[in-house]
Motif scaffolding. Structure first.
Motif, short mmCIF file in Angstrom:
data_model
loop_
_atom_site.label_atom_id
_atom_site.label_comp_id
_atom_site.label_asym_id
_atom_site.label_seq_id
_atom_site.Cartn_x
_atom_site.Cartn_y
_atom_site.Cartn_z
N PRO A 85 -7.95 5.99 5.85
CA PRO A 85 -6.48 6.01 5.78
C PRO A 85 -5.91 4.79 6.49
N ALA A 86 -5.21 3.95 5.74
CA ALA A 86 -4.71 2.69 6.30
C ALA A 86 -3.67 2.92 7.39
N CYS A 87 -2.97 4.04 7.35
CA CYS A 87 -1.88 4.28 8.29
C CYS A 87 -2.36 4.52 9.71
N SER A 88 -3.64 4.94 9.88
CA SER A 88 -4.10 5.27 11.23
C SER A 88 -5.35 4.53 11.67
N ARG A 89 -6.13 4.02 10.72
CA ARG A 89 -7.35 3.31 11.09
C ARG A 89 -7.02 1.96 11.72
N LYS A 90 -7.51 1.75 12.94
CA LYS A 90 -7.25 0.50 13.64
C LYS A 90 -8.15 -0.61 13.10
N VAL A 91 -7.63 -1.82 13.11
CA VAL A 91 -8.42 -2.96 12.65
C VAL A 91 -9.47 -3.32 13.69
N GLU A 92 -10.55 -3.91 13.22
CA GLU A 92 -11.62 -4.38 14.08
C GLU A 92 -11.94 -5.82 13.70
N VAL A 104 0.85 -1.19 0.00
CA VAL A 104 0.00 0.00 0.00
C VAL A 104 0.89 1.24 0.00
N PRO A 105 0.72 2.14 -0.96
CA PRO A 105 1.60 3.33 -1.03
C PRO A 105 1.38 4.26 0.16
N THR A 106 2.46 4.84 0.65
CA THR A 106 2.39 5.82 1.73
C THR A 106 3.41 6.92 1.48
N LEU A 107 3.10 8.11 1.94
CA LEU A 107 4.04 9.23 1.87
C LEU A 107 4.21 9.88 3.23
N CYS A 108 3.09 10.24 3.88
CA CYS A 108 3.19 10.96 5.15
C CYS A 108 3.34 10.03 6.34
N TYR A 109 3.24 8.72 6.12
CA TYR A 109 3.36 7.77 7.23
C TYR A 109 4.82 7.64 7.66
N GLY A 110 5.04 7.65 8.97
CA GLY A 110 6.37 7.43 9.52
C GLY A 110 6.31 6.37 10.59
N CYS A 126 -1.43 12.94 3.62
CA CYS A 126 -1.29 12.79 2.17
C CYS A 126 -2.43 12.02 1.52
N ARG A 127 -3.08 11.12 2.25
CA ARG A 127 -4.23 10.33 1.79
C ARG A 127 -3.89 9.38 0.64
N VAL A 128 -2.63 9.06 0.45
CA VAL A 128 -2.26 8.12 -0.61
C VAL A 128 -2.55 6.68 -0.19
N CYS A 129 -2.63 6.42 1.10
CA CYS A 129 -2.78 5.04 1.59
C CYS A 129 -4.24 4.64 1.80
N VAL A 130 -5.19 5.43 1.31
CA VAL A 130 -6.59 5.13 1.57
C VAL A 130 -7.00 3.77 1.01
N VAL A 131 -7.86 3.08 1.77
CA VAL A 131 -8.38 1.78 1.37
C VAL A 131 -9.89 1.79 1.57
N GLU A 132 -10.56 0.80 1.01
CA GLU A 132 -12.01 0.72 1.13
C GLU A 132 -12.38 -0.33 2.17
#
Length: 279
Positions: A68-75, A38-44, A53-59
């Motif tokens: 945003p995949a970088c911050s959304r926690k799994v459930e 999954v592409p990321t730019l602002c994730y560290g 950056c919103r490049v990592c968004v998923v459905e």
């Protein structure tokens, strides 16, 4: 460090594949566990996500908006699509907007992603607004080229409360005029900067770069394919910070630090990062 109780495992589905990850993991963690790129730019990996950056968004199945995949926690039971038409279209537009306004020439994998998602930054025409501005070279250690800045906030977080607590830089301005600035836009040499270079370490686009790298790129001699990396221990004090020496033609061209090191977490002081001239 005391042992921590084990975390409960959570079952999620990534592109139809069942994945089990520890509770509290992000979708990006689950994607990595499933081998999804999954592409990321602002994730560290050493910073709290800013979702900039919103490049990592998923459905996410059942969700109204992309996540945003970088911050959304799994459930438990979550079903995620990383390569759906909606997610791909969103990444395409984001890359077009970034590519039309920011110089992504030194952003790792940017050209690859632009091609992968069919992004066309040039479609906005020659009159598209850009953040282009003169490069700021006011010290001998690192360079600020804000024409490459995507406003990911990583440098501000690294300089601020998340690591260095120097607070030499902050976000200034509004809208398209937003930029990273020292207090009162003073020269870096007159600011609170301690030249630790931790902002350079986390910058994803080359907006902040080592003066040595900047000069070599200008000369056309910078070639990462000819560089070797050797991890060693800093000899300046007894803390034990790990250094990764980037060497080209038997000469150190820059110093970084492993992000997974329990001592430094990628951070160094001015001596560790820039004090290699004696070698």
């Amino acid at each position: 460090m005391p042992l921590q109780p084990p975390r409960r495992l959570v079952d999620v589905e990534i592109d139809g594949e069942a994945v089990r990850v520890p509770e509290g993991s992000t979708i990006l963690d689950a994607c990595a566990a499933a081998g999804k790129d999954v592409p990321t730019l602002c994730y560290g990996d050493t910073l709290t996500p800013k979702n900039a950056c919103r490049v990592c968004v998923v459905e996410v199945e059942g969700a109204r908006t992309l996540a945003p995949a970088c911050s959304r926690k799994v459930e438990p039971g979550m079903s995620v699509g990383t390569d759906t038409e909606r997610a791909r279209h969103s990444r395409k537009v984001v890359l077009e907007l970034l590519g039309s306004s920011v110089d992504l020439s030194t952003t790792p994998r940017a050209a690859e992603w632009i091609e992968e998602y069919g992004a066309e930054p040039d479609r906005f025409g020659e009159d598209a607004a850009t953040v282009e501005q003169p490069v700021k070279v006011d010290n001998d250690l690192y360079v600020r080229d804000y024409g490459k800045c995507i406003m990911c906030y990583k440098c501000v977080d690294a300089c601020g409360e998340q690591w260095q607590n120097t607070f030499a830089i902050a976000v200034a301005g509004r809208g398209f005029e937003t930029t990273i600035s020292t207090e009162f836009d003073a020269p870096l040499t007159d600011s609170a900067c301690v030249y630790c270079g931790n902002c350079v370490e986390v910058c994803p686009t080359g907006a902040l770069s080592f003066k040595s790298e900047f000069d070599m790129r200008a000369e056309g001699t910078w070639d990462e394919s000819r560089q070797t990396q050797t991890t060693t221990i800093c000899s300046y004090c007894g803390v034990g910070c790990n250094l990764t020496l980037h060497v080209q033609e038997n000469r150190i061209v820059k110093v970084t630090s492993p992000h997974d090191n329990p001592v430094t977490h990628g951070n160094l002081c001015v001596k560790g990062r820039f004090g290699y001239g004696y070698v």
